[in-house]
Design an enzyme around this catalytic site. Structure first.
Site, PDB file in Angstrom:
ATOM      1  N   PHE A  37      23.605  -5.488 -62.864  1.00 43.96           N
ATOM      2  CA  PHE A  37      24.008  -4.494 -63.942  1.00 43.96           C
ATOM      3  C   PHE A  37      23.921  -5.113 -65.092  1.00 43.96           C
ATOM      4  O   PHE A  37      24.783  -6.079 -65.434  1.00 43.96           O
ATOM      5  CB  PHE A  37      25.501  -3.975 -63.540  1.00 43.96           C
ATOM      6  CG  PHE A  37      25.642  -2.638 -64.060  1.00 43.96           C
ATOM      7  CD1 PHE A  37      25.840  -2.576 -65.297  1.00 43.96           C
ATOM      8  CD2 PHE A  37      25.773  -1.592 -63.392  1.00 43.96           C
ATOM      9  CE1 PHE A  37      26.187  -1.515 -66.159  1.00 43.96           C
ATOM     10  CE2 PHE A  37      26.172  -0.531 -63.897  1.00 43.96           C
ATOM     11  CZ  PHE A  37      26.404  -0.450 -65.456  1.00 43.96           C
ATOM     12  N   ASP A  43      23.782   0.164 -71.994  1.00 42.59           N
ATOM     13  CA  ASP A  43      25.424   0.669 -71.849  1.00 42.59           C
ATOM     14  C   ASP A  43      26.000   0.438 -70.445  1.00 42.59           C
ATOM     15  O   ASP A  43      25.491   0.732 -69.372  1.00 42.59           O
ATOM     16  CB  ASP A  43      25.714   1.806 -72.544  1.00 42.59           C
ATOM     17  CG  ASP A  43      25.357   3.194 -71.652  1.00 42.59           C
ATOM     18  OD1 ASP A  43      24.354   3.108 -71.109  1.00 42.59           O
ATOM     19  OD2 ASP A  43      26.426   3.937 -71.432  1.00 42.59           O
ATOM     20  N   ASP A  68      14.618   1.606 -63.325  1.00 41.41           N
ATOM     21  CA  ASP A  68      15.467   1.107 -62.143  1.00 41.41           C
ATOM     22  C   ASP A  68      15.006   2.058 -60.916  1.00 41.41           C
ATOM     23  O   ASP A  68      13.994   1.652 -60.417  1.00 41.41           O
ATOM     24  CB  ASP A  68      17.006   1.448 -62.459  1.00 41.41           C
ATOM     25  CG  ASP A  68      18.057   1.033 -61.249  1.00 41.41           C
ATOM     26  OD1 ASP A  68      17.381   0.256 -60.422  1.00 41.41           O
ATOM     27  OD2 ASP A  68      19.175   1.120 -61.488  1.00 41.41           O
ATOM     28  N   LYS A  76      20.100   7.257 -74.708  1.00 36.95           N
ATOM     29  CA  LYS A  76      19.940   6.575 -75.990  1.00 36.95           C
ATOM     30  C   LYS A  76      19.552   5.064 -75.715  1.00 36.95           C
ATOM     31  O   LYS A  76      19.550   4.418 -76.528  1.00 36.95           O
ATOM     32  CB  LYS A  76      21.330   6.337 -76.033  1.00 36.95           C
ATOM     33  CG  LYS A  76      22.165   7.955 -76.241  1.00 36.95           C
ATOM     34  CD  LYS A  76      23.725   7.938 -76.359  1.00 36.95           C
ATOM     35  CE  LYS A  76      24.355   9.367 -76.414  1.00 36.95           C
ATOM     36  NZ  LYS A  76      25.694   9.177 -76.201  1.00 36.95           N
ATOM     37  N   ASP A  84      13.795   1.417 -71.989  1.00 35.01           N
ATOM     38  CA  ASP A  84      14.574   0.361 -71.912  1.00 35.01           C
ATOM     39  C   ASP A  84      14.642  -0.353 -70.728  1.00 35.01           C
ATOM     40  O   ASP A  84      14.473  -1.700 -70.447  1.00 35.01           O
ATOM     41  CB  ASP A  84      16.051   0.456 -72.299  1.00 35.01           C
ATOM     42  CG  ASP A  84      16.709   1.768 -71.554  1.00 35.01           C
ATOM     43  OD1 ASP A  84      15.784   2.446 -70.999  1.00 35.01           O
ATOM     44  OD2 ASP A  84      17.945   1.733 -71.542  1.00 35.01           O
TER      45      ASP A  84
END
Lengths: 186, 133
Positions: free
Chosen positions: A153, A160, A104, A44, A101
């Site tokens: 983070f 989120d 990582d 998402k 998005d």
């Protein structure tokens, strides 16, 4: 209690993000002029970026969404990635731009790229807003990159923690106390 | 995973990383190579470095350091030697903070609690688990 109270520091304010998204949109518009790429995003986290990026592109684009399972607390030891939501239309012969998005470890995207390549698109390029290379465990070639960020983070702008903070208009660093009580050491 | 049966991991965090790699279909080998990093005057290897994982698809070694700071310093020193002696070998060091971040990312805070407890036990007994290489 405001969502903002859980933010240690704003890493990228909303104007900075908007400016960069506009630049990426312009670059993609130039590079894909005369073509009609399909933007593929993974639910998402990339939704907010996708929504802004597609509006910054002056092209006849289409979009498609996928959802893949993530390793986590409920994972069986013998588990593997599963496609929870597949593409709604074939991509064979299409120019695909994977809109992410954040990259990582790159593990999810690495799996996804293999999955998409099997569907024989004309091309696959990667456009990510945030590149966090510190813990990369897969070889990912990023074609369009918004920002390279440090190993923090981050939340907001779609990202989120436990399904929260996606609606923050900027990208911030989550206070360690929210997810564990103490800053990571080592 | 390329072995028929899982190896005997020295630390729970290594087993967890192996599960993550398996989940995402990334091939790995556990401690497949040992790199000598120092020798005695008569040429006998007196110290070596054996990274925990090798990821053949991207030609990358991964070493986990999830224990005490003193052991991290030791590994950092070994890694410096490793990079001087074998500059063509790519090694990524995962510190405790990196592993914690992974666990937070994957919602495995329960696992972190277990690792912390195990590390405390190791610190008390000083068994040196996880300082191979």
């Amino acid at each position: 209690m405001s969502l903002h109270d859980d933010v240690e520091v704003i890493l990228l304010d909303s104007q900075t993000v908007a400016n960069r998204v506009a630049e990426l949109g312009a670059q993609l518009s130039a590079d894909y002029a005369g073509r009609d790429p399909v933007l593929v995003s993974v639910l998402k986290g990339a939704l907010v970026f996708l929504a802004d990026l597609m509006r910054a592109m002056d092209l006849p684009t289409s979009i498609d969404l996928m959802e893949v399972s993530s390793y986590g607390a409920g994972t069986e030891t013998s588990g593997q990635v599963r496609i929870l939501k597949d593409l709604s239309k074939p991509i064979e012969g299409r120019d695909v731009i994977v809109v992410e998005d954040i990259i990582d470890t790159g593990l999810t995207l690495n799996y996804l790229l293999g999955y998409l390549a099997d569907r024989q698109p004309a091309s696959i390029k990667i456009c990510c807003l945030l590149d966090k290379p510190a813990r990369r465990l897969a070889e990912i070639s990023i074609d369009y990159r918004g920002f390279t960020i440090p190993d923090r983070f981050v939340i907001g702008y779609g990202l989120d923690y436990n399904e929260r903070y996606r609606n923050l208009p900027y990208i911030g660093v989550l206070k360690p106390s929210v997810y564990g009580g103490a800053p990571p050491d080592g | 995973m390329t072995l028929a049966s899982p190896p005997r991991f020295a630390h729970d965090s290594e087993a967890e990383l192996a599960r993550i790699l398996d989940y995402y279909g990334v091939a790995w080998r556990y401690e497949p190579d040992v790199f000598p990093i120092s020798w005695s005057a008569d040429g006998v290897v007196i110290e070596s470095f054996a990274p925990d994982f090798y990821l053949p698809e991207i030609d990358l070694y991964v070493e986990l350091t999830t224990l005490r700071q003193s052991l991290v310093r030791k590994k950092n020193r070994k890694l410096r030697w490793m990079r001087q002696l074998y500059p063509e070998v790519r090694v990524k060091l995962f510190y405790a903070r990196d592993f914690k971040a992974l666990m937070v990312k994957y919602g495995r805070l329960d696992f972190l609690t277990g690792v912390a407890a195990a590390n405390s036990a190791h610190a008390v007994t000083g068994n040196g688990n996880g300082v191979r290489g």
